[in-house]
Design a protein around this motif. Sequence first.
Motif, mmCIF file in Angstrom:
data_model
loop_
_atom_site.group_PDB
_atom_site.id
_atom_site.type_symbol
_atom_site.label_atom_id
_atom_site.label_comp_id
_atom_site.label_asym_id
_atom_site.label_seq_id
_atom_site.Cartn_x
_atom_site.Cartn_y
_atom_site.Cartn_z
ATOM 1 N N GLU A 1 0.867 -1.276 -0.246
ATOM 2 C CA GLU A 1 0.026 -0.051 -0.064
ATOM 3 C C GLU A 1 0.902 1.218 0.042
ATOM 4 N N PHE A 2 2.006 1.062 0.664
ATOM 5 C CA PHE A 2 2.748 2.214 0.578
ATOM 6 C C PHE A 2 3.237 2.843 -0.686
ATOM 7 N N TRP A 3 3.688 1.647 -1.534
ATOM 8 C CA TRP A 3 4.089 1.913 -2.952
ATOM 9 C C TRP A 3 3.071 2.278 -4.073
ATOM 10 N N GLU A 4 1.703 1.788 -3.620
ATOM 11 C CA GLU A 4 0.558 1.997 -4.519
ATOM 12 C C GLU A 4 0.230 3.545 -4.100
ATOM 13 N N ARG A 5 0.178 3.857 -2.959
ATOM 14 C CA ARG A 5 -0.051 5.173 -2.845
ATOM 15 C C ARG A 5 1.163 6.222 -3.242
ATOM 16 N N PHE A 6 2.251 5.719 -3.370
ATOM 17 C CA PHE A 6 3.330 6.724 -3.804
ATOM 18 C C PHE A 6 3.084 6.846 -5.272
ATOM 19 N N SER A 7 2.570 5.705 -5.756
ATOM 20 C CA SER A 7 2.502 5.973 -7.272
ATOM 21 C C SER A 7 1.045 6.779 -7.554
ATOM 22 N N ALA B 1 5.353 4.517 -12.030
ATOM 23 C CA ALA B 1 4.933 2.906 -12.549
ATOM 24 C C ALA B 1 5.957 2.188 -11.678
ATOM 25 N N ILE B 2 7.331 2.901 -11.545
ATOM 26 C CA ILE B 2 8.226 1.959 -10.726
ATOM 27 C C ILE B 2 7.993 1.730 -9.430
ATOM 28 N N GLY B 3 7.355 2.758 -9.124
ATOM 29 C CA GLY B 3 6.704 2.610 -7.433
ATOM 30 C C GLY B 3 5.833 1.407 -7.401
ATOM 31 N N MET B 4 4.541 1.339 -8.142
ATOM 32 C CA MET B 4 3.881 0.336 -8.192
ATOM 33 C C MET B 4 4.374 -0.986 -8.528
ATOM 34 N N LEU B 5 5.424 -0.966 -9.263
ATOM 35 C CA LEU B 5 6.236 -2.158 -9.740
ATOM 36 C C LEU B 5 6.925 -2.655 -8.234
ATOM 37 N N LEU B 6 7.455 -1.933 -7.574
ATOM 38 C CA LEU B 6 8.066 -2.346 -6.301
ATOM 39 C C LEU B 6 6.937 -3.042 -5.499
ATOM 40 N N GLY B 7 6.145 -2.191 -5.266
ATOM 41 C CA GLY B 7 4.701 -2.814 -4.683
ATOM 42 C C GLY B 7 4.565 -4.125 -4.917
#
Length: 497
Positions: free
Chosen positions: A32-38, A193-199
């Motif tokens: 969720e951290f990376w989804e919200r980041f994206s 996009a990279i943020g969501m990929l990390l998530g």
Amino acid sequence: MDYKLKEEIVKSVPQKGFFGHPKGLFTLFFTEFWERFSYYGMRAILIYYMYYAVSEGGLGLDKTTAASVMAIYGSLVYMSGIIGGWIADRVLGTKKTVFFGGILIMFGHIALSFPGGIVALFLSMGLIVIGTGLLKPNVSSVVGDLYSEDDNRRDAGFSIFYMGINLGAFIAPFIVGTLGQKYNFHLGFGVAAIGMLLGLVIFLATRKNNLGLAGSHVPNPLSPDEKKRVYLGFIIVAIIVILLAALTISNGILTIDRFTMLVSIFGIVIPAAYFIVMFRSKKTTPDERSNLTAYIPLFIASIMFWAIEEQGAIILAQYADQRTQLQFAGLKLESSWFQSLNPIFIVIFAPIFAWLWIRLGKRQPSTPAKFAWGLVFAGLSFIVMIFPAYINGVDTLVSPIWLVLSFFIVVLGELCLSPVGLSATTRLAPAAFSAQTMSLWFLSNASAQAINAQLVKLYKPETEIIYFGVIGGISILLGLILFAMSPKIQSYMRGTR
């Protein structure tokens, strides 16, 4: 959920490993951290990308259209949660639904990572709307599956999870915003996009060992016959929508303005239909109808509040870019950075408000009174924006302190209204519609942004005193009316405070 099944799910999850909480909380926190980041990273620069000139790397839309599209985008994101909840309940379960949602979100950001004009913009928005609808409502449900009902770590676990949401939203504008505004918008979207990929990588790498059976149960699965009917109906509806869109867009019938108006109408009609169905249902008891009667003014208050709060990413974002002095204390600020104010204020002040309500105990304000305070603070956050124009006129750049003050005041309102609204929804919902009533609560935000799609068209620097004054004044007036009505509303809330 059946007690034995719940017990089996909890036993399958390693119960220690993340600050004394189940290991699965690590997986969901960082997903969720990376989804919200994206999501918030993209949102921090999206309006600028739409209205900046082509020579500056933008699409060159006029500011009014860009503001309206931003509002509709936000409205559709919240509306799509209904679809995500249904798919999780009837087809995939929450864990798989979260994963597929993340994939769609990632591809949505990738679509904007390359120059593609208006087509890429709407393709990206469509993918992110559907993906967020799949992921956002269901990832919280998986958190709930990690704990037994009597586990005293449960509330603390949700608090840690909530911190992940706000930390992702806080960091994103600084990284994505800086890259997007200083260098290239497509680079910013690529980092989102990279943020969501990390998530997704964290989710895939740790879900087997950390989540166990959490999120794998399908509560009300479709029968084979129902699946055939549903899938066939979905295909038919999709074909009809695609054909209608192709015909109406090519003939100039469906314009951006008409589409935003259509969504604005749906934003009012859908929640109204929800209320009518619940009121008329034979499954709703007289006491539950009384609770629904109390819920209506709270729902209207919520719409008013979110109509102001959500303009932080639209009108106040435009204000930061066009009306604000971005040289401050020797620093060169990016206008997108102001989008970090809301989440950081929530991280700082949410524990204080939680402590305050506990400290006050039975002396704390009633639910309607807390909503009223939320409206008053929201109105004041717009009223303070009158003063820069009144003092210096609309042709000069103003201190960024005014925006900081506005964001701070509206967060005070959010902490009075948002968590209290979630709690009130669970207490006032008819038993037969408990899950759907939670969807209805999130629809108050969708309705607010659907209304905003028309409202933001009225904003111009030369009319900002009237704009901020009228909207802020209406919110304060509704807050005062709600204060006056609080005892009456409370009397309709059977068995709850």
